[in-house]
Design an enzyme around this catalytic site. Sequence first.
Site, PDB file in Angstrom:
ATOM      1  N   GLN A 111      50.862 -49.482  43.357  1.00 42.88           N
ATOM      2  CA  GLN A 111      50.266 -48.378  43.895  1.00 42.88           C
ATOM      3  C   GLN A 111      50.578 -47.024  43.540  1.00 42.88           C
ATOM      4  O   GLN A 111      49.743 -46.161  43.397  1.00 42.88           O
ATOM      5  CB  GLN A 111      50.076 -48.904  45.442  1.00 42.88           C
ATOM      6  CG  GLN A 111      48.804 -48.004  46.331  1.00 42.88           C
ATOM      7  CD  GLN A 111      47.521 -49.117  45.838  1.00 42.88           C
ATOM      8  OE1 GLN A 111      47.639 -50.183  46.085  1.00 42.88           O
ATOM      9  NE2 GLN A 111      46.512 -48.248  45.537  1.00 42.88           N
ATOM     10  N   LYS A 126      51.313 -49.822  50.843  1.00 47.53           N
ATOM     11  CA  LYS A 126      50.701 -51.042  50.938  1.00 47.53           C
ATOM     12  C   LYS A 126      51.064 -51.774  52.133  1.00 47.53           C
ATOM     13  O   LYS A 126      52.258 -51.512  52.768  1.00 47.53           O
ATOM     14  CB  LYS A 126      51.057 -52.029  49.774  1.00 47.53           C
ATOM     15  CG  LYS A 126      50.092 -53.122  49.399  1.00 47.53           C
ATOM     16  CD  LYS A 126      49.152 -52.796  48.539  1.00 47.53           C
ATOM     17  CE  LYS A 126      47.934 -53.682  48.426  1.00 47.53           C
ATOM     18  NZ  LYS A 126      46.762 -53.185  47.553  1.00 47.53           N
ATOM     19  N   GLY A 165      41.356 -51.410  52.708  1.00 54.03           N
ATOM     20  CA  GLY A 165      41.253 -53.098  52.529  1.00 54.03           C
ATOM     21  C   GLY A 165      41.990 -53.590  50.918  1.00 54.03           C
ATOM     22  O   GLY A 165      42.255 -52.715  50.383  1.00 54.03           O
ATOM     23  N   ASP A 166      41.933 -54.870  51.197  1.00 51.86           N
ATOM     24  CA  ASP A 166      42.419 -55.489  49.847  1.00 51.86           C
ATOM     25  C   ASP A 166      41.985 -56.869  50.130  1.00 51.86           C
ATOM     26  O   ASP A 166      41.158 -57.235  50.921  1.00 51.86           O
ATOM     27  CB  ASP A 166      44.199 -55.259  49.800  1.00 51.86           C
ATOM     28  CG  ASP A 166      44.649 -55.891  48.435  1.00 51.86           C
ATOM     29  OD1 ASP A 166      44.610 -55.244  47.248  1.00 51.86           O
ATOM     30  OD2 ASP A 166      45.121 -57.041  48.263  1.00 51.86           O
ATOM     31  N   THR A 209      35.651 -50.201  43.218  1.00 52.99           N
ATOM     32  CA  THR A 209      36.688 -50.899  42.131  1.00 52.99           C
ATOM     33  C   THR A 209      36.232 -51.554  41.044  1.00 52.99           C
ATOM     34  O   THR A 209      36.397 -51.350  40.085  1.00 52.99           O
ATOM     35  CB  THR A 209      37.620 -51.958  43.036  1.00 52.99           C
ATOM     36  OG1 THR A 209      37.955 -51.247  44.169  1.00 52.99           O
ATOM     37  CG2 THR A 209      38.739 -52.515  42.338  1.00 52.99           C
TER      38      THR A 209
HETATM   39  P1  NDP Z   1      38.576 -60.237  48.399  1.00 55.84           P
HETATM   40  O1  NDP Z   1      39.353 -60.798  49.724  1.00 55.84           O
HETATM   41  O2  NDP Z   1      37.287 -59.514  48.912  1.00 55.84           O
HETATM   42  O3  NDP Z   1      38.359 -61.395  47.331  1.00 55.84           O
HETATM   43  C1  NDP Z   1      39.283 -62.045  46.712  1.00 55.84           C
HETATM   44  C2  NDP Z   1      38.915 -63.382  45.843  1.00 55.84           C
HETATM   45  O4  NDP Z   1      39.926 -63.562  45.208  1.00 55.84           O
HETATM   46  C3  NDP Z   1      38.215 -64.399  46.756  1.00 55.84           C
HETATM   47  O5  NDP Z   1      37.349 -64.892  45.750  1.00 55.84           O
HETATM   48  C4  NDP Z   1      39.349 -65.232  46.844  1.00 55.84           C
HETATM   49  O6  NDP Z   1      39.151 -66.429  46.932  1.00 55.84           O
HETATM   50  C5  NDP Z   1      40.193 -65.173  45.549  1.00 55.84           C
HETATM   51  N1  NDP Z   1      41.478 -65.483  45.801  1.00 55.84           N
HETATM   52  C6  NDP Z   1      42.599 -64.679  46.659  1.00 55.84           C
HETATM   53  N2  NDP Z   1      43.691 -65.135  46.706  1.00 55.84           N
HETATM   54  C7  NDP Z   1      43.656 -66.344  45.759  1.00 55.84           C
HETATM   55  C8  NDP Z   1      44.533 -67.199  45.263  1.00 55.84           C
HETATM   56  N3  NDP Z   1      45.783 -66.994  45.781  1.00 55.84           N
HETATM   57  N4  NDP Z   1      43.992 -67.905  44.272  1.00 55.84           N
HETATM   58  C9  NDP Z   1      42.945 -68.042  43.699  1.00 55.84           C
HETATM   59  N5  NDP Z   1      42.018 -67.081  44.294  1.00 55.84           N
HETATM   60  C10 NDP Z   1      42.147 -66.063  45.022  1.00 55.84           C
HETATM   61  O7  NDP Z   1      39.687 -59.105  47.911  1.00 55.84           O
HETATM   62  P2  NDP Z   1      39.299 -58.041  46.653  1.00 55.84           P
HETATM   63  O8  NDP Z   1      38.137 -58.392  45.980  1.00 55.84           O
HETATM   64  O9  NDP Z   1      39.120 -56.845  47.759  1.00 55.84           O
HETATM   65  O10 NDP Z   1      40.583 -58.191  46.003  1.00 55.84           O
HETATM   66  C11 NDP Z   1      40.879 -58.781  44.557  1.00 55.84           C
HETATM   67  C12 NDP Z   1      41.796 -58.262  43.776  1.00 55.84           C
HETATM   68  O11 NDP Z   1      41.764 -56.950  43.540  1.00 55.84           O
HETATM   69  C13 NDP Z   1      43.354 -58.288  44.448  1.00 55.84           C
HETATM   70  O12 NDP Z   1      44.385 -58.419  43.324  1.00 55.84           O
HETATM   71  C14 NDP Z   1      43.475 -56.810  44.945  1.00 55.84           C
HETATM   72  O13 NDP Z   1      44.597 -56.497  45.066  1.00 55.84           O
HETATM   73  C15 NDP Z   1      42.868 -56.157  43.905  1.00 55.84           C
HETATM   74  N6  NDP Z   1      42.282 -54.866  44.138  1.00 55.84           N
HETATM   75  C16 NDP Z   1      41.465 -54.508  45.281  1.00 55.84           C
HETATM   76  C17 NDP Z   1      40.742 -53.163  45.655  1.00 55.84           C
HETATM   77  C18 NDP Z   1      39.730 -53.101  46.517  1.00 55.84           C
HETATM   78  O14 NDP Z   1      39.457 -52.006  46.625  1.00 55.84           O
HETATM   79  N7  NDP Z   1      39.508 -54.198  47.248  1.00 55.84           N
HETATM   80  C19 NDP Z   1      41.327 -52.270  44.600  1.00 55.84           C
HETATM   81  C20 NDP Z   1      42.267 -52.561  43.484  1.00 55.84           C
HETATM   82  C21 NDP Z   1      42.713 -53.802  43.538  1.00 55.84           C
HETATM   83  P3  NDP Z   1      39.209 -67.160  48.484  1.00 55.84           P
HETATM   84  O15 NDP Z   1      37.971 -66.608  49.197  1.00 55.84           O
HETATM   85  O16 NDP Z   1      39.085 -68.599  48.301  1.00 55.84           O
HETATM   86  O17 NDP Z   1      40.614 -66.726  49.061  1.00 55.84           O
HETATM   87  O1  2IT Z   2      44.949 -52.070  45.444  1.00 56.61           O
HETATM   88  C1  2IT Z   2      44.373 -51.291  45.489  1.00 56.61           C
HETATM   89  O2  2IT Z   2      44.334 -50.127  44.821  1.00 56.61           O
HETATM   90  C2  2IT Z   2      43.678 -51.441  46.931  1.00 56.61           C
HETATM   91  N1  2IT Z   2      43.484 -52.407  47.616  1.00 56.61           N
HETATM   92  C3  2IT Z   2      42.755 -50.153  47.414  1.00 56.61           C
HETATM   93  C4  2IT Z   2      43.381 -49.133  48.139  1.00 56.61           C
HETATM   94  C5  2IT Z   2      42.839 -47.982  48.901  1.00 56.61           C
HETATM   95  O3  2IT Z   2      43.621 -47.356  49.682  1.00 56.61           O
HETATM   96  O4  2IT Z   2      41.425 -47.988  48.665  1.00 56.61           O
END
Ligand code: NDP
Ligand code: 2IT
Length: 444
Positions: A111, A126, A165-166, A209
Amino acid sequence: MSYVSEVYAELERKHANEAEFLEAVKRILESLQPIVDANEELYRRNALLERFVEPERIITFRVPWTDDKGVNHINLGYRVQFNSAIGPYKGGLRFHPSVTQSILKFLGMEQILKNSLTGLPIGGGKGGADFDPHGKSDAEVMRFCQSFMTELYKYIGKDVDVPAGDIGVGGREVAYMYGQYKRITNLYEGVLTGKGLSFGGSLARPEATGYGLIYIVDEMVRTAGRELAGKTVVISGSGNVAQYATEKAQQLGAKVVTLSDSDGYIYDPDGIRLDIVKEIKQVRRGRIREYLEAVPTAKYVEGERPWGIRCDIALPCATQNEINGTQAGQLIKNGCWCVAEGANMPSDAAAVDAFLAAKILYMPGKAANAGGVAVSALEMSQNSERLSWSFEEVDGKLREIMVNIYRNVSETAARYGYEGNFVVGANIAGFEKVSNAMIAQGLV
Ligand code: NDP
Ligand code: 2IT
């Protein structure tokens, strides 16, 4: 021993049990070698790398809550306040049973560099908990979020640390945490981002994102003389990032054929119907296999990831280490020529090596998924001036930020003699700003 090796060896000694964190630091330090070589004396004198790899502060706490049956539970909560050289700590909260201090330190380290790449004044942090929101009622999630914030509120603030969120933390969770923060502190301030639109949230933050990922892919692909329209795209995950990456890819004329969750993946050769996915995931909070109830011609593969499906472009958007070296090889063999990471570190070290060796277009997560935190920083700006910008204004700024990240990453790689290596480019470009600020501010 080189400075990088010395710092890494010492870190390994101190944190031997933190495998994910050590792996992230190793990969980052290796790619920083060219800038360290050019500045070794200055960096050593300032103990720069020693400071860069240790969080400024880690807060760990217990989170007691009661389920709907009256049974009590204790989870572990954390906030890693990693680096505030260029702005208040900023980064998401992850609620997932796999959460440990090691994973949050790895994500916090990523991050720092990601936030620097956005060009906006945000430091790196984080946090999260080993709580699993799956299958919990709204009331249980609310009680958990309130208990989590009852401890966390002491350490955050709009100019101190601004979580978001994450995985496992979306609009519902942010809203419950915001309500509790406000209740305890009596402050109406932008202490969290990703809030609802009626209480200080930014338009385009839910999309940011995923949209940002596609904006940087579009720029990278066009610079390489190709185009997104008509291309086949394989995406993993089906959460926030995956859904809005699908939406923007489709708007730009690409065909998205897979999505997944932790149970398996769906393959729809006719192109994913996003309205159905949104209904399953955002409304019913169901499983991706339910897609087949609406689209019986699609295929569901239990327990696997979609990397065996032929594609032009692969966008891992689920979680860390979801592509290994063998799967990367399979993607390349099937003709995939572009990989960009919506998730944080979804490709393991062997997969990254395979992408770089094959010289495909490969954009690492800290650059490719920076659109989310960038719009979070824009939400902070709107909260500070007590105004809300239009969707078009925020989306336009997001696009500009992603294009700038692409140019900065690509120019930095070339400047250090690693043309086309966006891993080196992203790490060094992010590090340049943070290291300058850390040196200027003295030994703190
Ligand atoms: P969500 O919780 O909205 O979605 C996560 C997705 O990934 C779900 O479909 C989930 O399935 C799947 N998943 C999670 N863990 C696992 C695992 N161990 N194995 C397989 N599938 C898995 O999260 P986000 O979409 O927000 O985040 C997804 C990725 O993007 C993460 O790596 C996060 O750190 C990254 N990210 C998110 C940002 C944001 O703004 N939200 C910004 C930048 C990066 P299930 O429901 O079955 O667990
Ligand atoms: O991994 C990421 O960059 C996030 N989960 C978003 C972080 C944020 O502060 O919007």
